[in-house]
Design an enzyme around this catalytic site. Structure first.
Site, PDB file in Angstrom:
ATOM      1  N   GLU A 267       4.252   1.302  13.528  1.00 14.44           N
ATOM      2  CA  GLU A 267       4.888   1.394  12.220  1.00 14.44           C
ATOM      3  C   GLU A 267       6.292   0.790  12.288  1.00 14.44           C
ATOM      4  O   GLU A 267       7.009   1.036  13.256  1.00 14.44           O
ATOM      5  CB  GLU A 267       4.969   2.860  11.762  1.00 14.44           C
ATOM      6  N   HIS A 286       3.298   5.728   5.564  1.00 12.58           N
ATOM      7  CA  HIS A 286       3.794   6.981   6.137  1.00 12.58           C
ATOM      8  C   HIS A 286       4.725   7.700   5.156  1.00 12.58           C
ATOM      9  O   HIS A 286       5.896   7.982   5.453  1.00 12.58           O
ATOM     10  CB  HIS A 286       4.509   6.748   7.468  1.00 12.58           C
TER      11      HIS A 286
END
Length: 318
Positions: A267, A286
């Site tokens: 990420e 997220h």
């Protein structure tokens, strides 16, 4: 003399909007970074001149190798009361104090249901078609009432997800290694006899476990093969709980109907990731904890943590 403080990965530039830093005026020289650095060399170079670093959840990991390159660092503050990306033992060895904040469990529950509902009613393709003046009605939704919701994990978040499932008229199954029938029943769920039985019986499987040595890779190719062809997999917990190549294969081969994903092995998600392109994936970046209520908890307590540390009485130490 003031200490230098860096806030990392403040994507929404929220640190100074949601907290009053005036109490630290004259004591702290604040620098906020809204971009993300993935390379450890770049992170180490950026942070070399800082005494205090504030990190947002697990966006930038702090392993022993990075901590060793930051001899000036004295205080590391993470939002949330737990952060698996910090090597706490290494921090202690180097004399770095690590503090956290409270957080609310309801935002991930709400996002879990946003993903379930978005997948089951094909909200993204239908809304996109309407906006682009495309076909009027092109999909058939999946009913949740009467379907089976399987929960891997029945902690604070899982219990709340179970209650919503029951409100939709779903049968709720739950499983984790230490879950008892009594605890499951108290949450309005029924204990599945095994992980495999839960996967085979569920129309929606939602993961609410902590990533650990015990749960890493808990769902691999064999487990995914047990799921119904029409089932959805939802993961708002941690990507490492599911074998990512196996999940990609299942989605590409359509051995499961789709996945709702808020967490990824890397990420931010790389631009060329297939998770960005698969038509049976509903993905969010997220966002599980990213709500105003949580930010109004995180950042004022970050300021409190720094103030207490400077006064010689650290609070909320991890």
């Amino acid at each position: 003399m003031s200490v230098t403080c860096a806030v990392l990965d403040d994507y929404q530039k929220a640190a100074t909007r949601f907290a009053d830093w005036a109490s630290l005026e004259g004591q702290v020289e604040l620098t906020v970074f809204s971009d993300h650095l993935a390379d450890e060399d770049d992170v180490a170079a950026r942070l070399a001149g800082f005494d205090v670093v504030v990190i947002m959840r697990e966006r930038t990991p702090f392993p022993a190798s990075l901590l060793a390159r930051l001899p000036r660092l004295k205080l590391l503050v993470t939002t949330g009361a737990r952060n698996a990306s910090i090597d706490l033992a290494a921090a202690r060895e180097r004399g770095v104090t690590v503090c956290g904040t409270a957080s609310n469990s309801t935002p991930p529950v709400e996002l879990t249901w946003a993903l379930i509902l978005g997948l089951s009613r094909h909200l993204v393709p239908e809304a996109t078609a309407l906006r682009d003046r495309g076909p009027w009605q092109q999909t058939i939704g999946t009913d949740l009432h009467g379907a089976t919701l399987g929960l891997l994990g029945l902690g604070k978040i899982g219990v709340q997800v179970a209650r919503v499932g029951a409100a939709f008229g779903m049968e709720v199954l739950a499983w984790s290694q230490n879950l008892t029938a009594e605890r499951a029943e108290a949450a309005g769920a029924r204990l599945a006899p095994s992980k495999e039985a839960l996967l085979a019986a569920s129309d929606v499987v939602s993961i609410h476990l902590v990533l650990s040595d015990r749960t890493r890779g808990l769902l691999g190719a064999g487990e995914l093969a047990l799921m119904k062809p029409g089932a959805f997999l939802i993961n708002t917990s941690r990507a490492g709980i599911v074998d990512q190549p196996a999940l990609l294969h299942a989605l590409r081969q359509q051995t499961i109907a789709g996945a709702g994903l808020d967490v990824f092995a890397e990420e931010p998600l790389p631009a060329d990731s297939p998770f960005r392109e698969l038509p049976n994936v509903l993905a969010t970046p997220h966002l599980g904890y990213v709500t105003e209520r949580n930010y109004r908890t995180f950042f004022p307590q970050v300021v409190e943590d720094i103030s207490a540390f400077l006064a010689g009485t650290p609070i909320r130490e991890l």
